[in-house]
Design a protein around this motif. Structure first.
Motif, PDB file in Angstrom:
ATOM      1  N   ALA A   1      32.884  51.627  21.843  1.00  0.00           N
ATOM      2  CA  ALA A   1      34.330  51.086  22.105  1.00  0.00           C
ATOM      3  C   ALA A   1      35.157  51.843  22.783  1.00  0.00           C
ATOM      4  O   ALA A   1      35.267  52.941  22.436  1.00  0.00           O
ATOM      5  CB  ALA A   1      34.878  50.526  20.575  1.00  0.00           C
ATOM      6  N   ALA A   2      36.002  51.235  23.477  1.00  0.00           N
ATOM      7  CA  ALA A   2      37.044  52.004  24.375  1.00  0.00           C
ATOM      8  C   ALA A   2      38.178  51.003  24.546  1.00  0.00           C
ATOM      9  O   ALA A   2      38.160  49.762  24.661  1.00  0.00           O
ATOM     10  CB  ALA A   2      36.559  52.471  25.627  1.00  0.00           C
ATOM     11  N   ARG A   3      39.341  51.522  25.078  1.00  0.00           N
ATOM     12  CA  ARG A   3      40.658  50.671  25.778  1.00  0.00           C
ATOM     13  C   ARG A   3      40.664  51.240  27.248  1.00  0.00           C
ATOM     14  O   ARG A   3      40.427  52.357  27.454  1.00  0.00           O
ATOM     15  CB  ARG A   3      41.699  50.982  24.828  1.00  0.00           C
ATOM     16  N   ALA A   4      40.963  50.139  27.845  1.00  0.00           N
ATOM     17  CA  ALA A   4      41.153  50.502  29.498  1.00  0.00           C
ATOM     18  C   ALA A   4      41.811  49.261  30.111  1.00  0.00           C
ATOM     19  O   ALA A   4      41.928  48.192  29.259  1.00  0.00           O
ATOM     20  CB  ALA A   4      39.672  50.470  29.916  1.00  0.00           C
ATOM     21  N   PHE A   5      41.989  49.511  31.346  1.00  0.00           N
ATOM     22  CA  PHE A   5      42.604  48.257  31.975  1.00  0.00           C
ATOM     23  C   PHE A   5      41.621  47.842  33.017  1.00  0.00           C
ATOM     24  O   PHE A   5      41.052  48.718  33.628  1.00  0.00           O
ATOM     25  CB  PHE A   5      43.856  48.788  32.961  1.00  0.00           C
ATOM     26  N   LEU A   6      41.399  46.507  32.890  1.00  0.00           N
ATOM     27  CA  LEU A   6      40.407  45.928  33.861  1.00  0.00           C
ATOM     28  C   LEU A   6      40.914  44.914  34.610  1.00  0.00           C
ATOM     29  O   LEU A   6      41.952  44.033  34.132  1.00  0.00           O
ATOM     30  CB  LEU A   6      39.098  45.290  33.170  1.00  0.00           C
ATOM     31  N   GLN A   7      40.905  44.843  36.082  1.00  0.00           N
ATOM     32  CA  GLN A   7      41.552  43.558  36.882  1.00  0.00           C
ATOM     33  C   GLN A   7      40.712  43.617  38.157  1.00  0.00           C
ATOM     34  O   GLN A   7      40.032  44.640  38.757  1.00  0.00           O
ATOM     35  CB  GLN A   7      43.021  43.907  36.972  1.00  0.00           C
ATOM     36  N   PRO A   8      40.569  42.447  38.716  1.00  0.00           N
ATOM     37  CA  PRO A   8      39.870  42.306  39.917  1.00  0.00           C
ATOM     38  C   PRO A   8      40.703  42.957  40.975  1.00  0.00           C
ATOM     39  O   PRO A   8      41.894  43.090  41.032  1.00  0.00           O
ATOM     40  CB  PRO A   8      40.083  40.766  40.215  1.00  0.00           C
ATOM     41  N   VAL A   9      39.898  43.546  41.991  1.00  0.00           N
ATOM     42  CA  VAL A   9      40.474  44.281  43.243  1.00  0.00           C
ATOM     43  C   VAL A   9      41.023  43.207  44.109  1.00  0.00           C
ATOM     44  O   VAL A   9      40.345  42.337  44.356  1.00  0.00           O
ATOM     45  CB  VAL A   9      39.389  45.093  43.788  1.00  0.00           C
ATOM     46  N   ARG A  10      42.145  43.352  44.480  1.00  0.00           N
ATOM     47  CA  ARG A  10      42.868  42.174  45.432  1.00  0.00           C
ATOM     48  C   ARG A  10      42.203  42.523  46.837  1.00  0.00           C
ATOM     49  O   ARG A  10      42.146  43.463  47.291  1.00  0.00           O
ATOM     50  CB  ARG A  10      44.403  42.548  45.551  1.00  0.00           C
TER      51      ARG A  10
ATOM     52  N   ARG B   1      41.966  40.792  50.771  1.00  0.00           N
ATOM     53  CA  ARG B   1      42.816  40.169  51.751  1.00  0.00           C
ATOM     54  C   ARG B   1      42.954  38.624  51.707  1.00  0.00           C
ATOM     55  O   ARG B   1      43.863  37.961  51.855  1.00  0.00           O
ATOM     56  CB  ARG B   1      42.778  40.625  53.088  1.00  0.00           C
ATOM     57  N   ASN B   2      41.620  38.092  51.493  1.00  0.00           N
ATOM     58  CA  ASN B   2      41.513  36.857  51.371  1.00  0.00           C
ATOM     59  C   ASN B   2      41.052  36.469  49.939  1.00  0.00           C
ATOM     60  O   ASN B   2      40.046  36.674  49.491  1.00  0.00           O
ATOM     61  CB  ASN B   2      40.228  36.317  52.052  1.00  0.00           C
ATOM     62  N   GLU B   3      42.106  35.741  49.132  1.00  0.00           N
ATOM     63  CA  GLU B   3      42.006  35.517  47.720  1.00  0.00           C
ATOM     64  C   GLU B   3      41.430  34.103  47.726  1.00  0.00           C
ATOM     65  O   GLU B   3      41.721  33.311  46.945  1.00  0.00           O
ATOM     66  CB  GLU B   3      43.195  35.502  47.279  1.00  0.00           C
ATOM     67  N   SER B   4      40.176  33.688  48.054  1.00  0.00           N
ATOM     68  CA  SER B   4      39.341  32.626  48.160  1.00  0.00           C
ATOM     69  C   SER B   4      38.736  32.264  47.045  1.00  0.00           C
ATOM     70  O   SER B   4      38.288  31.128  46.812  1.00  0.00           O
ATOM     71  CB  SER B   4      38.532  32.503  49.493  1.00  0.00           C
ATOM     72  N   GLY B   5      38.480  33.349  46.047  1.00  0.00           N
ATOM     73  CA  GLY B   5      37.683  33.137  44.981  1.00  0.00           C
ATOM     74  C   GLY B   5      36.262  33.071  44.935  1.00  0.00           C
ATOM     75  O   GLY B   5      35.916  33.517  46.199  1.00  0.00           O
ATOM     76  N   PRO B   6      35.430  32.449  44.132  1.00  0.00           N
ATOM     77  CA  PRO B   6      34.209  32.550  44.109  1.00  0.00           C
ATOM     78  C   PRO B   6      33.421  31.594  45.335  1.00  0.00           C
ATOM     79  O   PRO B   6      33.927  30.835  45.769  1.00  0.00           O
ATOM     80  CB  PRO B   6      33.502  32.108  43.001  1.00  0.00           C
ATOM     81  N   GLU B   7      32.559  32.339  45.854  1.00  0.00           N
ATOM     82  CA  GLU B   7      31.783  31.743  47.204  1.00  0.00           C
ATOM     83  C   GLU B   7      30.857  30.713  46.541  1.00  0.00           C
ATOM     84  O   GLU B   7      30.264  30.973  45.689  1.00  0.00           O
ATOM     85  CB  GLU B   7      30.961  32.649  47.776  1.00  0.00           C
ATOM     86  N   PRO B   8      31.033  29.392  47.349  1.00  0.00           N
ATOM     87  CA  PRO B   8      29.962  28.231  46.748  1.00  0.00           C
ATOM     88  C   PRO B   8      28.595  28.774  47.037  1.00  0.00           C
ATOM     89  O   PRO B   8      28.289  29.226  48.151  1.00  0.00           O
ATOM     90  CB  PRO B   8      30.476  27.129  47.568  1.00  0.00           C
TER      91      PRO B   8
ATOM     92  N   LEU C   1      29.461  31.833  43.065  1.00  0.00           N
ATOM     93  CA  LEU C   1      29.109  33.293  42.972  1.00  0.00           C
ATOM     94  C   LEU C   1      30.190  34.150  43.116  1.00  0.00           C
ATOM     95  O   LEU C   1      31.131  34.030  44.175  1.00  0.00           O
ATOM     96  CB  LEU C   1      28.058  33.673  43.865  1.00  0.00           C
ATOM     97  N   ASP C   2      30.828  34.642  42.046  1.00  0.00           N
ATOM     98  CA  ASP C   2      32.022  35.785  42.095  1.00  0.00           C
ATOM     99  C   ASP C   2      31.536  36.984  42.538  1.00  0.00           C
ATOM    100  O   ASP C   2      30.819  37.999  41.813  1.00  0.00           O
ATOM    101  CB  ASP C   2      32.608  36.019  40.749  1.00  0.00           C
ATOM    102  N   GLY C   3      31.793  37.342  43.783  1.00  0.00           N
ATOM    103  CA  GLY C   3      31.381  38.801  44.200  1.00  0.00           C
ATOM    104  C   GLY C   3      32.558  39.706  44.358  1.00  0.00           C
ATOM    105  O   GLY C   3      32.331  40.665  44.961  1.00  0.00           O
ATOM    106  N   ARG C   4      33.782  39.401  43.630  1.00  0.00           N
ATOM    107  CA  ARG C   4      34.729  40.342  43.650  1.00  0.00           C
ATOM    108  C   ARG C   4      34.390  41.547  42.985  1.00  0.00           C
ATOM    109  O   ARG C   4      33.617  41.724  42.150  1.00  0.00           O
ATOM    110  CB  ARG C   4      36.068  39.655  42.812  1.00  0.00           C
ATOM    111  N   LEU C   5      35.091  42.701  43.347  1.00  0.00           N
ATOM    112  CA  LEU C   5      34.996  44.080  42.694  1.00  0.00           C
ATOM    113  C   LEU C   5      36.113  44.099  41.617  1.00  0.00           C
ATOM    114  O   LEU C   5      37.188  43.301  41.807  1.00  0.00           O
ATOM    115  CB  LEU C   5      34.831  45.091  43.463  1.00  0.00           C
ATOM    116  N   TRP C   6      35.953  44.815  40.549  1.00  0.00           N
ATOM    117  CA  TRP C   6      36.958  45.121  39.450  1.00  0.00           C
ATOM    118  C   TRP C   6      37.046  46.510  39.564  1.00  0.00           C
ATOM    119  O   TRP C   6      36.495  47.241  39.443  1.00  0.00           O
ATOM    120  CB  TRP C   6      36.126  44.658  38.041  1.00  0.00           C
ATOM    121  N   LEU C   7      38.292  46.968  39.175  1.00  0.00           N
ATOM    122  CA  LEU C   7      38.915  48.147  38.938  1.00  0.00           C
ATOM    123  C   LEU C   7      39.074  48.420  37.170  1.00  0.00           C
ATOM    124  O   LEU C   7      39.563  47.675  36.500  1.00  0.00           O
ATOM    125  CB  LEU C   7      40.396  48.159  39.645  1.00  0.00           C
TER     126      LEU C   7
END
Length: 104
Positions: free
Chosen positions: A26-35, A37-44, A50-56
């Motif tokens: 168990a740990a505590r951290a900050f997680l968020q999607p990497v912004r 340029r094109n915030e189009s969301g998951p690819e159909p 399909l969510d191909g975004r990276l997370w930080l």
């Protein structure tokens, strides 16, 4: 010098589970999607979006490529992780995550 990071994580961080070599921590951290340029969301695709975004990840727990992070019902695979220092003291770890595939 880096106790402020621990205080911020304790107060505002998210609860995560770090999985490595068959163990879970168990740990505590900050997680968020990497912004992007094109915030189009998951690819159909024929099987849905399909969510191909990276997370930080920002936290004090060590993360290395191949580890996993579970958070909020999601599982992520660590692509890369590296320590960040303030002076000579470890401040935090920064890692790039991707959604884990169901078969993993």
């Amino acid at each position: 010098m880096t106790r402020w990071v621990e205080r911020i994580l304790a107060r505002y961080g998210q609860e995560v589970t770090v999985e490595r070599d068959g163990t879970a921590e168990a740990a505590r951290a900050f997680l968020q999607p990497v912004r992007e340029r094109n915030e189009s969301g998951p690819e159909p695709s024929p099987i849905g979006g399909l969510d191909g975004r990276l997370w930080l990840y920002l936290g004090r727990t060590v993360l290395e490529a191949g580890d996993y992070v579970a958070w909020n019902g999601r599982r992520f695979r660590v692509r890369s992780g590296r320590p960040h220092y303030v002076g000579g003291s470890l401040s935090h770890w920064r890692a790039v995550l991707e959604r884990a595939k169901e078969a993993e």
